[in-house]
Design a protein around this motif. Structure first.
Motif, PDB file in Angstrom:
ATOM      1  N   LEU A   7      44.449  37.077  37.301  1.00  0.00           N
ATOM      2  CA  LEU A   7      44.632  36.198  38.458  1.00  0.00           C
ATOM      3  C   LEU A   7      45.917  35.404  38.323  1.00  0.00           C
ATOM      4  O   LEU A   7      46.310  35.020  37.218  1.00  0.00           O
ATOM      5  N   HIS A  27      47.521  30.279  41.389  1.00  0.00           N
ATOM      6  CA  HIS A  27      46.899  29.741  42.622  1.00  0.00           C
ATOM      7  C   HIS A  27      45.543  30.389  42.882  1.00  0.00           C
ATOM      8  O   HIS A  27      44.627  29.782  43.425  1.00  0.00           O
ATOM      9  N   GLU A  28      45.389  31.654  42.442  1.00  0.00           N
ATOM     10  CA  GLU A  28      44.117  32.358  42.660  1.00  0.00           C
ATOM     11  C   GLU A  28      43.044  31.795  41.723  1.00  0.00           C
ATOM     12  O   GLU A  28      41.909  31.571  42.133  1.00  0.00           O
ATOM     13  N   HIS A  86      41.959  28.527  43.074  1.00  0.00           N
ATOM     14  CA  HIS A  86      41.102  28.699  44.264  1.00  0.00           C
ATOM     15  C   HIS A  86      39.700  29.152  43.854  1.00  0.00           C
ATOM     16  O   HIS A  86      38.684  28.611  44.313  1.00  0.00           O
ATOM     17  N   ILE A 119      40.412  38.824  46.608  1.00  0.00           N
ATOM     18  CA  ILE A 119      41.520  38.822  45.632  1.00  0.00           C
ATOM     19  C   ILE A 119      41.285  39.889  44.564  1.00  0.00           C
ATOM     20  O   ILE A 119      42.149  40.708  44.264  1.00  0.00           O
ATOM     21  N   GLY A 145      50.839  30.521  46.371  1.00  0.00           N
ATOM     22  CA  GLY A 145      49.998  31.564  46.960  1.00  0.00           C
ATOM     23  C   GLY A 145      50.395  31.948  48.373  1.00  0.00           C
ATOM     24  O   GLY A 145      49.635  32.590  49.094  1.00  0.00           O
TER      25      GLY A 145
END
Ligand SMILES: C[C@@H]1O[C@H](OP(=O)(O)OP(=O)(O)OC[C@H]2O[C@@H](n3ccc(=O)[nH]c3=O)[C@H](O)[C@@H]2O)[C@H](O)[C@H](O)[C@H]1O
Length: 458
Positions: free
Chosen positions: A177, A180-181, A184, A377, A400
């Motif tokens: 990842l 930003h992922e 999140h 994602i 992101g």
């Protein structure tokens, strides 16, 4: 069981992607004579009638949505409310427990299939019904996010640092990842998700207390992830197979067909982001400008961006004039499966919702992957990395955000004849499409699935 068939109650999370997935499975099971009692919101019931292929075996039972403060009246599914209000839909579902108990006592099914209502396993045990956690989300996502091998206290959560890399014994894969992922997904895991409990707590209870876990996938595509779940949760995992959706018997909307018929075979980009995705206005415009800059014809079916009532008031300056006759943007529901099957459509820019990916995998469209939230994602990593059947749109590591150039670059990578990536993803996609559509594959999975369910009743 009279003739070796059984009765299954279905109670999916009130999100169209989940409801649709449970309906697809219901059709496959009813095709084999099994009885289905499908519990779903009232408006969705009427929307689903045309897709209920076995009305003599599948009964759609409307469940009224209890009042929840803050939930706009008439809201039924996650498609009716913005992302931040999804937990209120969950709270409403939790409030249906007495109604569901009433139905289960009357229906007396052998099984209840569910996904987010964490109280169902305990309720069904009390009624001597087997509970199956039927997950529309991929096993890769579940394993990566819940990572059972790393025990944490209930009051702790997976931090974004934890989530940057896969857990130690997670299958070797391309799943990693970006900052930003991870941020999140860590926020999503600890987010209150109905009735005051967090999303991850809810998932843990579902996984720990159900009698079996099931996924809509096949060993060939995600076997290692299924094995990881089975080992880590010490829970039987039964696979329904890819559950390739039946091509809808309806005909394509005439206006849309007329538009698409105007273009050469395989030349049109279709862009759709499911039933929940709401972009902010800047990203919405970047997406459209990116499609415009490909120079190709395109057809986008998108919800108006956050805070905007009508699609028309969110279009970039001068956009409509510049793309007249080449670019079309719809703000309402379109028949996605039929559009994907239209010969003029050659590229699908998708948000990587599992339903859209299932539909995309059996088409000849080149895939551009632009995930929005959650499992999308990890689906994008699987599709673009492990399986290499598409190209992911680049996003900023920290913020992101994607750009029009990033959208254009990814489309050209899969559509331009001089792009070597185009051939690679085309070949991989062809291989998987032919596998998924191969004679007997689906039957062998569903028959094996039914056999495993029988074994649970012994
Ligand atoms: C599992 C869950 O599905 C969710 O649903 P969402 O609606 O976003 O996407 P899909 O699964 O593609 O489901 C969307 C379904 O709606 C259909 N459709 C959509 C828009 C339209 O205009 N016309 C159509 O026919 C589409 O064909 C597909 O069948 C989220 O992804 C979530 O990340 C995921 O965990």
């Amino acid at each position: 069981m009279a003739d070796n068939t059984f009765h299954i109650a279905m109670y999916p999370w009130f999100a169209l992607g989940h409801l649709t997935s449970f309906l697809h499975l219901s059709n496959k099971l009813a095709e084999r004579g099994h009885k289905i009692s499908f519990l779903l919101p009232p408006k969705t019931k009427s929307n689903f009638e045309p897709f209920n292929l076995y009305p003599n075996l599948i009964t759609l039972i409307p469940i009224d949505i209890p009042h929840v403060d803050g939930l706009p009246p008439g809201s039924e599914t996650t498609a009716d409310v913005p992302f931040p209000l999804h937990p209120l839909i969950m709270t409403a579902m939790d409030l249906t427990q007495p109604t569901i108990e009433f139905h289960l006592r009357n229906l007396k099914p052998h099984f209840v299939f569910f996904d987010f209502t964490h109280w169902l396993p305990a309720l069904s045990r009390k009624l001597n019904i087997k509970s199956v956690h039927y997950y529309t989300i991929s096993p890769a996502t579940v394993g990566y996010l819940l990572r059972p091998e790393i025990k944490i206290a209930d009051n702790k959560i997976r931090t974004e640092v934890d989530l940057m890399n896969p857990p130690p014994s997670f299958p070797r894969s391309s799943i990693k990842l970006r900052a930003h992922e991870a941020r999140h997904l860590a926020a999503g895991a600890k987010r209150e998700f109905g009735s005051g409990i967090s999303f991850s707590q809810r998932q843990w209870i579902c996984f720990s207390e159900c009698d079996a876990v099931s996924f809509k996938t096949c060993t060939e595509m995600e076997g290692p992830y299924c094995n990881y779940i089975e080992k880590q949760f010490c829970k039987k995992v039964i696979l329904a197979g890819p559950v390739v959706p039946e091509p809808p018997s309806l005909v394509l909307d005439q206006e849309i067909e007329r538009i698409l018929d105007n273009f050469e075979e395989g030349s049109v980009i279709f862009c759709a982001f499911g039933t929940e995705c709401l972009l902010n206005k800047d990203q919405f415009q970047e997406l459209l400008l990116g499609l415009e800059s490909t120079g190709l014809p395109f057809f986008a079916a998108l919800k108006p961006p956050i805070g905007v009532e009508k699609i028309e008031s969110a279009l970039p300056e001068g956009f409509q004039e510049r793309v007249k006759g080449r670019g079309f943007v719809y703000g309402d529901w379109v028949q996605q499966q039929l559009i994907l099957q239209h010969p003029s459509v050659g590229c699908f820019v998708t948000h990587c919702g599992s339903g859209s990916l299932s539909e995309a995998m059996v088409t000849k469209c080149q895939l551009v992957l632009l995930p929005n939230v959650g499992d999308q994602i990890i689906n994008a990593r699987l599709m673009g990395g492990d399986l290499k059947v598409g190209v992911e749109v680049e996003k900023g590591e920290e913020d992101g955000l994607f750009s029009k150039n990033g959208v254009c670059k990814a489309v050209k990578a899969v559509m331009n004849n001089d792009s070597e990536v185009k051939e690679e993803v085309k070949q991989n996609h062809t291989k998987w499409r032919e596998f998924l559509l191969s004679q007997g594959l689906e039957d062998s999975y569903i028959d094996g699935f039914v056999q495993k369910l029988h074994e649970m009743l012994l």
